[in-house]
Design a protein around this motif. Structure first.
Motif, PDB file in Angstrom:
ATOM      1  N   ARG A 139      -7.240   2.661   2.389  1.00  0.00           N
ATOM      2  CA  ARG A 139      -6.928   3.038   3.768  1.00  0.00           C
ATOM      3  C   ARG A 139      -8.129   3.602   4.528  1.00  0.00           C
ATOM      4  O   ARG A 139      -8.345   3.268   5.701  1.00  0.00           O
ATOM      5  CB  ARG A 139      -5.796   4.056   3.778  1.00  0.00           C
TER       6      ARG A 139
ATOM      7  N   THR B 298      -5.842   5.353  -2.486  1.00  0.00           N
ATOM      8  CA  THR B 298      -5.504   5.411  -1.060  1.00  0.00           C
ATOM      9  C   THR B 298      -6.749   5.595  -0.187  1.00  0.00           C
ATOM     10  O   THR B 298      -6.838   5.019   0.896  1.00  0.00           O
ATOM     11  CB  THR B 298      -4.505   6.545  -0.778  1.00  0.00           C
TER      12      THR B 298
ATOM     13  N   ASN C 262       0.818  -1.221   0.000  1.00  0.00           N
ATOM     14  CA  ASN C 262       0.000   0.000   0.000  1.00  0.00           C
ATOM     15  C   ASN C 262       0.848   1.266   0.000  1.00  0.00           C
ATOM     16  O   ASN C 262       0.567   2.233   0.714  1.00  0.00           O
ATOM     17  CB  ASN C 262      -0.937   0.019   1.218  1.00  0.00           C
ATOM     18  N   ASN C 263       1.903   1.271  -0.822  1.00  0.00           N
ATOM     19  CA  ASN C 263       2.833   2.401  -0.874  1.00  0.00           C
ATOM     20  C   ASN C 263       2.375   3.408  -1.925  1.00  0.00           C
ATOM     21  O   ASN C 263       2.561   3.194  -3.122  1.00  0.00           O
ATOM     22  CB  ASN C 263       4.243   1.893  -1.201  1.00  0.00           C
ATOM     23  N   ALA C 264       1.776   4.513  -1.470  1.00  0.00           N
ATOM     24  CA  ALA C 264       1.281   5.537  -2.391  1.00  0.00           C
ATOM     25  C   ALA C 264       2.426   6.262  -3.094  1.00  0.00           C
ATOM     26  O   ALA C 264       2.270   6.718  -4.232  1.00  0.00           O
ATOM     27  CB  ALA C 264       0.413   6.550  -1.641  1.00  0.00           C
ATOM     28  N   THR C 265       3.577   6.362  -2.430  1.00  0.00           N
ATOM     29  CA  THR C 265       4.721   7.016  -3.065  1.00  0.00           C
ATOM     30  C   THR C 265       5.162   6.241  -4.303  1.00  0.00           C
ATOM     31  O   THR C 265       5.533   6.843  -5.319  1.00  0.00           O
ATOM     32  CB  THR C 265       5.891   7.124  -2.080  1.00  0.00           C
TER      33      THR C 265
ATOM     34  N   ASP D 113       1.196   9.093   2.260  1.00  0.00           N
ATOM     35  CA  ASP D 113       1.895   8.121   3.102  1.00  0.00           C
ATOM     36  C   ASP D 113       2.213   8.683   4.480  1.00  0.00           C
ATOM     37  O   ASP D 113       2.145   7.973   5.484  1.00  0.00           O
ATOM     38  CB  ASP D 113       3.209   7.686   2.434  1.00  0.00           C
ATOM     39  N   THR D 114       2.575   9.971   4.536  1.00  0.00           N
ATOM     40  CA  THR D 114       3.048  10.575   5.793  1.00  0.00           C
ATOM     41  C   THR D 114       1.910  11.083   6.658  1.00  0.00           C
ATOM     42  O   THR D 114       1.893  10.869   7.882  1.00  0.00           O
ATOM     43  CB  THR D 114       4.017  11.732   5.491  1.00  0.00           C
TER      44      THR D 114
ATOM     45  N   TRP E 100       3.669  11.213  -1.189  1.00  0.00           N
ATOM     46  CA  TRP E 100       4.360  11.348   0.092  1.00  0.00           C
ATOM     47  C   TRP E 100       3.431  11.892   1.166  1.00  0.00           C
ATOM     48  O   TRP E 100       3.436  11.415   2.309  1.00  0.00           O
ATOM     49  CB  TRP E 100       5.572  12.254  -0.074  1.00  0.00           C
TER      50      TRP E 100
END
Length: 405
Positions: free
Chosen positions: A250, A246, A45-48, A369-370, A366
Motif C-alpha cells: 500500500r 501492508t 489486500n485484506n490485512a485483517t 485496513d481502517t 484492522w
C-alpha cells in the motif's frame, strides 16, 4: 569471534544446527508465500485476513499451554521432536498440493494454519529446551543466541528466495519446498550421539504438575516482569507479516519480490542482534529494557519514512532491537529457572509471546485496513515503549528492595 560460536565445538550441536538452518529457510519461504497468498491472491489486500490466519496459527500456543509445557518436561524431547517435525512437514506438503492443484481457498489456509499451530505448540518448547541437552549449562546462553542467529539468517534467505520464486512458479512450490526441508532436521536428530546428550532428570508426574509452572512464575517477580514485557511486544509489536506486507503493497506499491526483500533486510538486523547476544556472557534485565525501548522507537520512526529505501533501513534497526529483546528474554528465563521447571516456564513464555498473536494480529490488521499501515506500526511502537516502562519499574523496585536500610 571464537567465543561467539563456541557451542559449535560440540558434535551434537553442530549436527542439530546444520539441519535447523535448512529447515528454517524452508519455514521462512512458506511464511512469505502464505502471507502473500492470503493478501494478494485469496483476498484483495485484506490485512485483517492475514491477521486472522496469524491468530489461528498462534492460538494453540495458549489453548494447549498446560499440555505443551508438561510434554516438554516429561517426555523424551528428541522423540517428541521427531513426531512434531514430521507432522509439520506433512502439513506443509498438504497445503502445497492444494495450492498447486488450484483448489486452495482462504478457509483451507485458516485450517492448515490452526493445525500447524497445534503441532508447533508442542514443538516450540521441546525444541527450545532441547538446546540444554545439546550443550552444557555454561554454553546455554550462547547456544540460544546461535539458534536465533540460524533462524534469522534463514529469514534473510527464505523470503528473498520466495519472493523471486513466487513470481516465477507461484506460492504452492514454496510449501512443497518447506515440506522437503524438514527431512534435514529429521536426519540431524537421527545422527545425534545420544550418549553425549546432557539429559537431566525428568520432572516427577505429580497431580499438580500442570499448574506448577504458573505457581513458580507467580512467585518470581523477575520472571513476571519479563513475561509481561514479552506479552506486550509479542501481541502488538511482533506482527511483521502485517507491518511489512501492508507497507510494501500500500505505501510503496511493491510486488512479491519487494515484499520478500524487505523481510530479508529486517533479518539482517535480526542476525546482527543474535550474534551480539551470542558474544555476551550473561543476559541482563537492563539490556532487555534497552531492546524494548529501541524497538518502540524504531517502529515509530519507520511509520513516518517516506520512501521504500528509508523504510528498509529502519527495518534493520527494528531487527536488531527485536532480536536483542527476544534472545535476552529467552536466555534470562532459561538461566534463572530451575531445570526441572524449564519446559513449563518456557512454554508459558512462548505462549505469551506467540499466543498473544490471536489477540494482537486481528487488531493490528484492522488498524492497517481502517487507518492505514503507518498507524498499525504506531501500535507496535506503543507496545515497545510500555514494555520498557514496565522493565524500568521492576528494576527500580528490585534496587529499592536490595538497598540497605
Amino acid at each position: 569471534m571464537k567465543g561467539t560460536f563456541r557451542s559449535l565445538r560440540g558434535f551434537n550441536y553442530r549436527t542439530w544446527a546444520a539441519g535447523a538452518i535448512v529447515s528454517n529457510v524452508g519455514t521462512w519461504m512458506q511464511r512469505t508465500a502464505q502471507d502473500w497468498l492470503v493478501l494478494t491472491q485469496l483476498t484483495h489486500n485484506n490485512a485483517t485476513a492475514v491477521g486472522v490466519v496469524m491468530a489461528l496459527q498462534f492460538a494453540p500456543q495458549l489453548l494447549l499451554l498446560p499440555l505443551t509445557g508438561y510434554a516438554a518436561d516429561h517426555l523424551d524431547r528428541r522423540k517428541l521432536l521427531f513426531a512434531t517435525q514430521a507432522s509439520l512437514g506433512a502439513l506443509a506438503l498438504g497445503l502445497g498440493l492444494l495450492t498447486l492443484w488450484g483448489h486452495v481457498r482462504l478457509w483451507h489456509v485458516d485450517v492448515f494454519a490452526f493445525l500447524l499451530g497445534c503441532v508447533t505448540a508442542f514443538d516450540a518448547p521441546a525444541r527450545q529446551t532441547f538446546v540444554s541437552e545439546l550443550v552444557g549449562e555454561e554454553d546455554l546462553s550462547n547456544a540460544v543466541a546461535l539458534n536465533s542467529t540460524s533462524f534469522h539468517a534463514a529469514r534473510m534467505l527464505g523470503p528473498a528466495i520466495a519472493g523471486v520464486l513466487i513470481s516465477w512458479v507461484g506460492s504452492g512450490w514454496m510449501f512443497v519446498i518447506n515440506a522437503a526441508s524438514f527431512s534435514a532436521v529429521l536426519c540431524s536428530l537421527s545422527l545425534l550421539r545420544v550418549h553425549e546428550l546432557h539429559v537431566r532428570d525428568r520432572a516427577s508426574r505429580t497431580r499438580g504438575g500442570l499448574l506448577e509452572g504458573f505457581v513458580y512464575v507467580w512467585k518470581r517477580p523477575d520472571l513476571k516482569a519479563v513475561l509481561i514485557m514479552f506479552f506486550l511486544i509479542g501481541t502488538f509489536g511482533l506482527n511483521f507479516p502485517i507491518f511489512i506486507s501492508t507497507m510494501a503493497v500500500r505505501a510503496f506499491g511493491q510486488g512479491a519480490s519487494g515484499y520478500g526483500l524487505l523481510t530479508s533486510i529486517m533479518a539482517i538486523g535480526s542476525v546482527t542482534g543474535a550474534l551480539l547476544s551470542a558474544r555476551r556472557a550473561q543476559p541482563r534485565i537492563g539490556l532487555l529494557v534497552t531492546g524494548a525501548a529501541v524497538f518502540g522507537a524504531g517502529l515509530a520512526v519507520a511509520a513516518v519514512m517516506p520512501a521504500y529505501a528509508l523504510f528498509a533501513v529502519m527495518l534493520v534497526v527494528i531487527g536488531v532491537s527485536a532480536q536483542t529483546f527476544t534472545t535476552t528474554a529467552n536466555s534470562l528465563v532459561q538461566l534463572s529457572t530451575d531445570p526441572s521447571m524449564r519446559g513449563r516456564v518456557l512454554a508459558i513464555l512462548l505462549a505469551i509471546a506467540l499466543g498473544g498473536t490471536p489477540l494482537g494480529a486481528p487488531v493490528v490488521g484492522w488498524v492497517a485496513d481502517t487507518f492505514g499501515p503507518r498507524q498499525a506500526l504506531c501500535v507496535g511502537a506503543a507496545a515497545g515503549f510500555v514494555a520498557a516502562l514496565i522493565g524500568l519499574r521492576y528494576r527500580a523496585k528490585a534496587a529499592a528492595t536490595s538497598s540497605p536500610g
